[in-house]
Every structure is written in C-alpha cells, then in structure tokens.
Design a protein around this motif. Sequence first.
Motif, PDB file in Angstrom:
ATOM      1  N   THR A   1       1.005  -1.344  -0.041  1.00  0.00           N
ATOM      2  CA  THR A   1       0.020  -0.088  -0.157  1.00  0.00           C
ATOM      3  C   THR A   1       1.086   1.201   0.058  1.00  0.00           C
ATOM      4  O   THR A   1       1.988   1.255   0.282  1.00  0.00           O
ATOM      5  N   LEU A   2       0.354   2.218  -0.414  1.00  0.00           N
ATOM      6  CA  LEU A   2       0.896   3.615  -0.457  1.00  0.00           C
ATOM      7  C   LEU A   2       1.556   3.983   0.953  1.00  0.00           C
ATOM      8  O   LEU A   2       2.415   4.513   1.031  1.00  0.00           O
TER       9      LEU A   2
ATOM     10  N   ASP B   1       5.776   4.715   4.958  1.00  0.00           N
ATOM     11  CA  ASP B   1       6.564   4.389   6.243  1.00  0.00           C
ATOM     12  C   ASP B   1       7.764   3.865   5.819  1.00  0.00           C
ATOM     13  O   ASP B   1       8.783   4.225   6.612  1.00  0.00           O
ATOM     14  N   TYR B   2       7.952   3.200   4.880  1.00  0.00           N
ATOM     15  CA  TYR B   2       9.315   2.639   4.618  1.00  0.00           C
ATOM     16  C   TYR B   2      10.359   3.692   4.288  1.00  0.00           C
ATOM     17  O   TYR B   2      11.469   3.791   4.574  1.00  0.00           O
ATOM     18  N   LEU B   3       9.824   4.797   3.507  1.00  0.00           N
ATOM     19  CA  LEU B   3      10.703   6.053   2.999  1.00  0.00           C
ATOM     20  C   LEU B   3      10.883   6.843   4.309  1.00  0.00           C
ATOM     21  O   LEU B   3      11.988   7.509   4.190  1.00  0.00           O
TER      22      LEU B   3
ATOM     23  N   PRO C   1       7.411  14.349   5.215  1.00  0.00           N
ATOM     24  CA  PRO C   1       8.653  14.000   5.985  1.00  0.00           C
ATOM     25  C   PRO C   1       8.599  14.725   7.335  1.00  0.00           C
ATOM     26  O   PRO C   1       8.052  15.891   7.276  1.00  0.00           O
ATOM     27  N   ASP C   2       9.030  13.981   8.378  1.00  0.00           N
ATOM     28  CA  ASP C   2       9.108  14.636   9.793  1.00  0.00           C
ATOM     29  C   ASP C   2      10.091  14.176  10.676  1.00  0.00           C
ATOM     30  O   ASP C   2      10.426  13.086  11.059  1.00  0.00           O
TER      31      ASP C   2
ATOM     32  N   GLY D   1       6.154  -2.629   9.745  1.00  0.00           N
ATOM     33  CA  GLY D   1       5.119  -3.485  10.420  1.00  0.00           C
ATOM     34  C   GLY D   1       5.453  -4.082  11.912  1.00  0.00           C
ATOM     35  O   GLY D   1       4.526  -4.387  12.496  1.00  0.00           O
ATOM     36  N   GLY D   2       6.702  -3.722  12.156  1.00  0.00           N
ATOM     37  CA  GLY D   2       6.806  -3.834  13.582  1.00  0.00           C
ATOM     38  C   GLY D   2       7.153  -5.693  13.640  1.00  0.00           C
ATOM     39  O   GLY D   2       7.569  -6.204  12.930  1.00  0.00           O
ATOM     40  N   GLY D   3       7.088  -6.040  14.938  1.00  0.00           N
ATOM     41  CA  GLY D   3       6.889  -7.506  15.279  1.00  0.00           C
ATOM     42  C   GLY D   3       8.367  -7.939  15.467  1.00  0.00           C
ATOM     43  O   GLY D   3       8.534  -9.115  15.116  1.00  0.00           O
TER      44      GLY D   3
END
Lengths: 186, 380
Positions: free
Chosen positions: B15-16, B21-23, B81-82, B148-150
């Motif tokens: 998903t976008l 999140d990846y970026l 971006p943050d 996704g964590g975990g």
Amino acid sequence: MITEQNLVTDENRLERFLAFSAEVTAFTVFELQGTGQAEAYLKTIGDVVGAALLDEILTVHGKQMSTTGDEGRPARNAYLRREIFGSEKLGPIARNIVKLWYSGVWYELPTAWTENYGPAPKDVTFVVSPASYVEGLLWTAIGAHPAGAKAPGYGSWAAAPRIPRFAGDPAHLPAAADEEPARLPA
Amino acid sequence: MTSSTITTIPAKITTLSELQDYLHLAMQLEHATIPPYLTALYSIKPGTNADAVHVLRVVAVEEMLHLTLAANLLNAVGGTPDLTREGFVPTYPAYLPDGEDDFQVHIAGFSPSALETFLKIERPRSGPGRLVYRSYAPDASVLGAHPGGGGAHFYSIGEFYAAIEDGIKTLEEEAQAQGKTIFTGDHARQVTSEYYYSGGGKLFPVTDLSSACKAINLIMEQGEGIEAEIYDNENELAHYYRFDQLLKGRYYQKGDKPGNPTGPELSVDWDACYKVKEDVKLADMPVGTELYVAAQAFNETYAKFLRMLNRAFNGEPETLFGAVPRMFEFRNLMTELIRNPLPGSNGLYAAPTYEIAGVARNDAPTAAPAAVGAVKEVVA
C-alpha cells in the motif's frame, strides 16, 4: 609565599596553565581545551624560555585565586597587572602566552628581556604548527574564520560577523539588572 | 538480539501508506549514519590521517545527499517528511541489520573497531530479500526495521532499499492500470541541486518512476556498489570500498576486484585520534560544568537544525541556505567537545551525545543569519 596548594607540579601544570590562560584570554577553559593546542603551547613555552619561568607566573597567578567570581575581577585584574604584566621578567612572557592563544604564533621577546634574562636561543618568531594557526582565538574573537581553513559554508558571508560577548567587556556590560549572563562564568 | 529466525518470505510493500512508512525509515536510517561518521572524522587530530579524513568526509557528505533524496522520494509519493518526531534521532548505540547478526552503531572516535562498524554499515547485500525476526530491548533503536514491527528487520540495508524499489514499481504499475499515478506530490516540495553542493552524486527532483528508481539506485550504488562492481555508474568508488582501503592500507584503482586494491599505499595513524568515550551521555558529565553546558547546548542546537531541515523538506527548500552554515558550525562545536577531557573517565575525551528527544517544539521561523548567530551565543 609559595604554599603547598600553590605549588606547580608536573601533574597540575596543564590545569594551572589553562586556569591562567582562561583569565588572560577571556575564553573559557572548555574553549581553550577545544582548540586542542594546550599541550603544544605548554611545550613551546618550556622549550623557549624554560618551565621554571612559566611556573613562576602560574605561582604568582595562583596566589590570587582566593578572589573569584565577577566581584573579584577588578581586584584580580589589578593584581595581575601589577605582579605579572607589570613585571619586567614575567610581563613579556605573559603577553606572549596571550599572543600564542590568539594567533598560534610565538613572538620573539623584546631585546631588553633577552639581555637581562636570556639567553634564549630558540626565541625567534615562529608559528607553532599549522593547526595552531587555524585554532587561533582571534578568529572567534572577530567573528571570522582563518583563511584557508574552517570554511563557514556557501553564502555564510551574507551574515554579519558574530562577535562573542566577553565578561567585563564594556560594550556588553549589563546596565542595571544582570539579566544576560556574562559569556564567562568566571 | 536474544533470538533470531530468518524467513524467506520477501517483504512486500502493498500500500502507499506502507511505502511512505518505508521512506520515512529510509530517512531515519540515512540520518543515523551521519553522527557516527562525523564523530569519527572530528576525532582525528588536525594535520594527521589525511587519507582517513578524506574518506570519512566524502562518505558523510554523501549520506546527507541520501537523506535528501529519501525526502524527495517521500515527497514525490505524497508523504510528509518529519525529522522532528520522537525517535527520528536514534538512541546510540543503535542496531543495524547485518545478515544473521546484529551490530551496534556507536558514537565513538576513529579506531579499528569503528572502521569495522562502518564497513558493516555499507556492506554489500548477499542474498534475496529476507526478513530477520529478533527481539530487542524495548528502548533500543533498531534501524532498517520492518515498519510492520513485530521485531522484523531487513537482512541488509541494500535489501531494505530493494524492497522500496520493488514497492514503488508495483504500486505505480497498479496505479497506471487505473489511469492514475502514485507520484502526486507537489513538485515545489522537491529539493534540487541548487541547494546541495560539495559531494559526489547529484541531487535531483523525484517526479516519476524513472527518477524514483534513479534515486534509489544512486543511494545503493554509492553505499555498497552494484553487484560485484566497486565503482558506480559515475566512476565513483562505493563507500564500502572507500572504507576497505583504510583497512587494507591501499587505494583501489579502476579494474580492481573487490578485496584486492592495487593502487598507491596509504597509512592510518590510529594513535593520532582523540579517544572518545563510546556513546557518551550527558549523565556522564558533571552537571553545571562548561563541558556539560556545551554538550547540552549542542543537542539543543542540533534539534533546532533538524527543525530547519524539516522545513526545507516540507516546501521551503530555501531554508537549506541557512542550514548549511549551521552544519559547518557543528564541525566546530563537535571538535571542541571531542578535544575536551571527560572527567573521571581515565583519560578519555567527550563528544556530542545526540540525546535529541522531543525535537518537535514549535519554533517561530527565523531568518537564517540571525538563527546562526544565535547558535554561538547559546553555546558560548
């Protein structure tokens, strides 16, 4: 009088040298250490005029340590002027220490000094090291950077020079309430 | 750390929002390498180790390019971006994936073990995209983790970027099939080459699939090289091999195979470096001393800088003009800290602590020169 606490030893010489230097350059010990030049300057002074003369200065300076803080500043200044900078023997060396920190250069001592307290065969004007030129306090003091080093980045020349505030600097003396802490926590 | 399992299930971005999140993590990852590289660089005593100084400087500056390219990628796909959010600056030591074992990235002086870590950071990927599952202490910073964590993270940094590239291609293909695109970001938010200088590789805007892939490939090539090539498409030696030269004591030249440099000899003087206390914290410094005050001021200044950078990455790229002189200011502030002895540490030296917690304080926008002027006053 040289008390035990006042004695300059191989162990405390650097610390004492930094304390004296901070007083006479108006930079903090942290900033002086930050130049990375303290050991090199100590060695320079020892090589040119001998450690004994430096220890004499540090001992005289150490006697005045009881008057600390900003309130003690005028008294300390008067004392240093009289006992060190006013001394024919110690004055020229003390001035050279200030010049070392500000410019990284050892300046040849006045002839009168050499005639009385010399000979000092290594006493010629020289730059301590390429790094000492770069680390000279004068660049910070005038809000500039050494030519050819510590470049401040593209376009930074559009900003006015930043002149740091110094404790006891008449241009920045607090008017009534001392809201702005002086640059040097003396 | 304690336990790990490797799964062959490739990490797919579907998903976008996942891609964004990846970026974001890519930006965090690129930024996280800069403090360790700079600390090592500035721990080298002036006038010594010219070869190491050059290598470290080039790599650090290119990581800044990668950070900016990652921001361009995120902006291109409509992200925000943050750099001010909690945890953007990792708590050092921070974990990075390196195959089956983790390693920690430290704030430390230049040393053989620091160089080993740098080689691991830039290490070429060796296999297909895999995820490694591992459990970490709750407060540990884990870079290159699966959003996704975990407890999952990538086998290597290269694979992390490969997953991003794959995700961009897939999502754009899907969008195109519906007559749409994922590259919906405002072009004015792109940081372009007039704002960046002094390094290998070029900064360019990301506006479509081809420029996005170009950006990802530049980051990967500059870091680890392409396949078994030690030079990238611009004939620039990849970071991994730049560091390898310092280990091998010899420069690479064109035609060399990985691991066998045949260029001129070079030497590293490990003793000509300040021995910095690893991952030093404010708590290691006596409260109220000039050292403590300076280290604290550095962190505040760094937080302000990140806020400036954040504005640059959020539609005000001209903010970079003011941020650049501030970066040069960091060099002086870092050097000062590194040259000061750390009391009670048996002859070790201090360093910036990079304890940047809540950066998100809302600063009134300040004109660049005035802001820079304020830095020294705070620190002095």
